[in-house]
Every structure is written in C-alpha cells, then in structure tokens.
Design an enzyme around this catalytic site. Structure first.
Site, PDB file in Angstrom:
ATOM      1  N   ASP A   9       0.864  -1.184   0.000  1.00  0.00           N
ATOM      2  CA  ASP A   9       0.000   0.000   0.000  1.00  0.00           C
ATOM      3  C   ASP A   9       0.899   1.233   0.000  1.00  0.00           C
ATOM      4  O   ASP A   9       1.780   1.368   0.854  1.00  0.00           O
ATOM      5  CB  ASP A   9      -0.881  -0.029   1.260  1.00  0.00           C
ATOM      6  N   ASP A 103      -3.215   2.332  -5.881  1.00  0.00           N
ATOM      7  CA  ASP A 103      -2.036   2.387  -5.003  1.00  0.00           C
ATOM      8  C   ASP A 103      -1.938   1.193  -4.055  1.00  0.00           C
ATOM      9  O   ASP A 103      -1.248   1.261  -3.036  1.00  0.00           O
ATOM     10  CB  ASP A 103      -2.052   3.690  -4.193  1.00  0.00           C
ATOM     11  N   GLU A 104      -2.596   0.099  -4.406  1.00  0.00           N
ATOM     12  CA  GLU A 104      -2.664  -1.030  -3.473  1.00  0.00           C
ATOM     13  C   GLU A 104      -2.743  -2.336  -4.246  1.00  0.00           C
ATOM     14  O   GLU A 104      -3.425  -2.419  -5.270  1.00  0.00           O
ATOM     15  CB  GLU A 104      -3.913  -0.850  -2.591  1.00  0.00           C
TER      16      GLU A 104
END
Length: 353
Positions: A9, A103-104
């Site tokens: 993350d 973003d993960e």
C-alpha cells in the site's frame, strides 16, 4: 504448503505525490480532493491526519479541523502515471499480482526464490529509489493477515505475521480491523458488548452465521487467521463510471444533461482505451435531502460510443421523477465485454461517424 502473500500500500498516495512534485509541501498538512464547498477529501498527508482529517471526509469539515492545511485538487493523470511505474516494480518481482486500487495490491510470492522479508525490502527499496515514494508492506500466509500486517506500522512500515503468532496477535485488535466488517457491523457488535477480536471468540459459528448471514462464516474464520481467498491475477472489471457533487443544487434536467454529456465522453474514452464495450447504463442522482435515486437501462447491443451513452443516459434522466433538487449526479456503464468483434450500433447502420 502454505501460501506466502504480500500486501503493498503506497503511503498517503495522492498527497505523497503532491509533496514529491513540490518539495515545499513536505512536512506540511496536505489535503487532496474536492476543494469546493461540497468537495470530499480523497486522501491527506500524515501531517494532516494529526488534526483528525481523513479520506471521505467533507472538505468543509476538514477545513474546520485543519484551517491551515494546504488544499489541492486531484491530478488523476499524474497519479495514474506514477501508479504504472509502481506496478512495473511489482511485476518485476512476480506475475502473481492482484491490483486492488491505483495504489494497493496483493502479491502471491510463494514461488519467488527470495525470502519473504527480502521481497518486502526489495519492493520498499525500489519504489523509493526509482520513484521517491514510501510504501507499507505486510507479509503473511493469507490475504486478510497480509493486509492487516501492511497497516501495522504505517507509514513506511513492514510487518510479517506468521502462523505461530495467531491468535494472540489478533485478540487485542478492534473489530474494525476485521476485513469486511463495516461501521454498521461493528456498531451491531458493540451494542451487544463485543469490542475486540478476543470478545468475538466467545461467539459460536452458528451465532455469526445467524447474525451476519452468509458472510458470518468468513468473519468466524478470519478472526482465527483463516482466509481462503486466492490472489486473483485477472480481476473482472464490472463497471466504469463517473460522478460529481455539484457546486450548487440543480432542478433543471437540461443543466444536469451537461454533466451527463461530459461523463459520457469520459466513460467512452476509458472504454475505448481498454478496448471494452458495455450495454447497461445507469444514472445516479443524490437529492438535497441526501436521498439516492438510480435507474438503469440495458440496451440490445454493446457500445463504447459517447453519443449512444449520452442518448440513453438522457432518456433515463427524463424518466426519473425528482421531487427535490439534485446535489450529486453520476453515470455508470456495466455488463462489460472485451470482445474484439466489431460492435454494431444504430450509428453503424446509419453510417454515422
């Protein structure tokens, strides 16, 4: 053999990109999202979080808590560009990557020859070196625990949860840490005196199923460190859409159609870039009284043409009976396909351009 799952993350992604691109913002409370009266915080720097600001908070509330914060609009093109660079690093480690968001991601590193901690250190080092951002990484034997581990030492954290740590490491945690338990589920448990995972251990499997329905069995397993979900390398995209909170309430449907037209073009552009088509079009509005209205129409052919999406969306909007003014409007297309066979439409028959 147990799987080895990693969860990555990026720390405060949008805000971190803004601080990276403008070094003067480093160390300052940066809040990214809608900057208007009705805007919503997309994300904020850790400096802003100290004031109680968090994602999904209305911007006006954030300004009350952090009046000296630096409020910036989102720059999605820039974030997408950085995201692609980060995912290149993930794929250099293993092809077994499941993107969760921009973003993960989850990674299955079971077959990677490096030790799990070395994989985590590699990701953190390469993202920092090549891009300039920090990421938090968690490693465990399933997705639930890997995600829990990545949240453990944020920001710039690293955590490994092994089988012999279970269940002791879980017991003191609040129920909000259990993947899938939302605010309402947590409140229901709190109302009967259950506040921690250890408290939940007192509940039988039958009680969990009765209380939470089919999902109750998953909750019962997860608090015991059991999660059978696999890392899905290809995730089926179910819909593409756009929505916005309006600067002022609208009652005129012709004014609303201006937003629908813009959304139709945006959605069409996204569909075309992914070589996809859809056939179920949904219009969503939220009234000034915060009542949601959605209406869908499934057409008899697949399309990614903005004119067709706009035409059907306007028809849907006209059919909606709205007694109050509208504060939010959105458009989504679903029932998607990646079929590369040419999709015929009425424009094709008419020779339209």
């Amino acid at each position: 053999m147990n799987k080895i799952i990693m969860h990555m993350d990026v720390d405060a992604f949008f805000a971190s990109v803004e601080q990276m691109d403008n070094p003067e913002l480093k160390g300052k409370p940066v809040i990214v999202g809608g900057v208007g009266e009705r805007g919503v915080v997309a994300t904020c720097s850790y400096e802003a979080r100290k004031y109680g600001v968090h994602s999904a908070m209305p911007t006006f509330k954030a300004k009350q808590r952090c009046p000296l914060g630096i409020y910036l609009p989102t720059r999605h093109e820039r974030y997408s560009q950085i995201s692609k660079e980060i995912f290149k690093i993930l794929y250099s480690l293993t092809p077994m990557v499941e993107p969760v968001s921009i973003d993960e991601a989850y990674l299955d590193i079971t077959e990677v020859k490096m030790k799990p901690i070395e994989c985590a250190e590699f990701l953190k080092r390469e993202v920092k070196k090549q891009i300039g951002l920090t990421v938090s990484v968690g490693v465990s034997y399933n997705k639930f625990l890997a995600k829990l581990a990545s949240d453990w030492n944020k920001p710039n954290g690293i955590k490994v949860i092994t089988e012999n740590m279970i269940p002791e490491i879980l017991k003191p945690l609040p129920l909000s840490k259990v993947h899938g338990m939302g605010k309402k589920s947590v409140e229901k448990m709190n109302n009967i005196g259950i506040f921690t995972i250890e408290d939940m251990y007192k509940l039988s499997k039958e009680f969990c199923v009765e209380y939470f329905g089919k999902f109750g069995l998953e909750i019962y397993d997860r608090i015991r460190g059991i999660d059978y979900r696999e890392v899905e390398v290809i995730r089926e995209r179910k819909s593409i859409g756009r929505e916005t909170t309006l600067r002022k309430d609208l009652t005129d449907k012709e004014e609303m159609k201006k937003y629908i037209k813009y959304f139709s073009e945006e959605v069409s552009e996204t569909l075309n870039s992914k070589n996809m088509w859809g056939k179920t079009i949904t219009v969503k509005v939220k009234t000034s009284k915060f009542v949601n209205h959605t209406k869908s129409k499934t057409i008899n052919f697949y399309t990614n043409d903005h004119r067709e999406i706009y035409k059907v969306s306007c028809e849907i909007l006209e059919e909606m009976e709205l007694e109050d003014s509208v504060r939010l409007i959105g458009l989504t297309i679903s029932t998607l396909t990646e079929n590369k066979v040419e999709q015929l439409s009425f424009h094709s028959f008419l020779g339209g351009n």
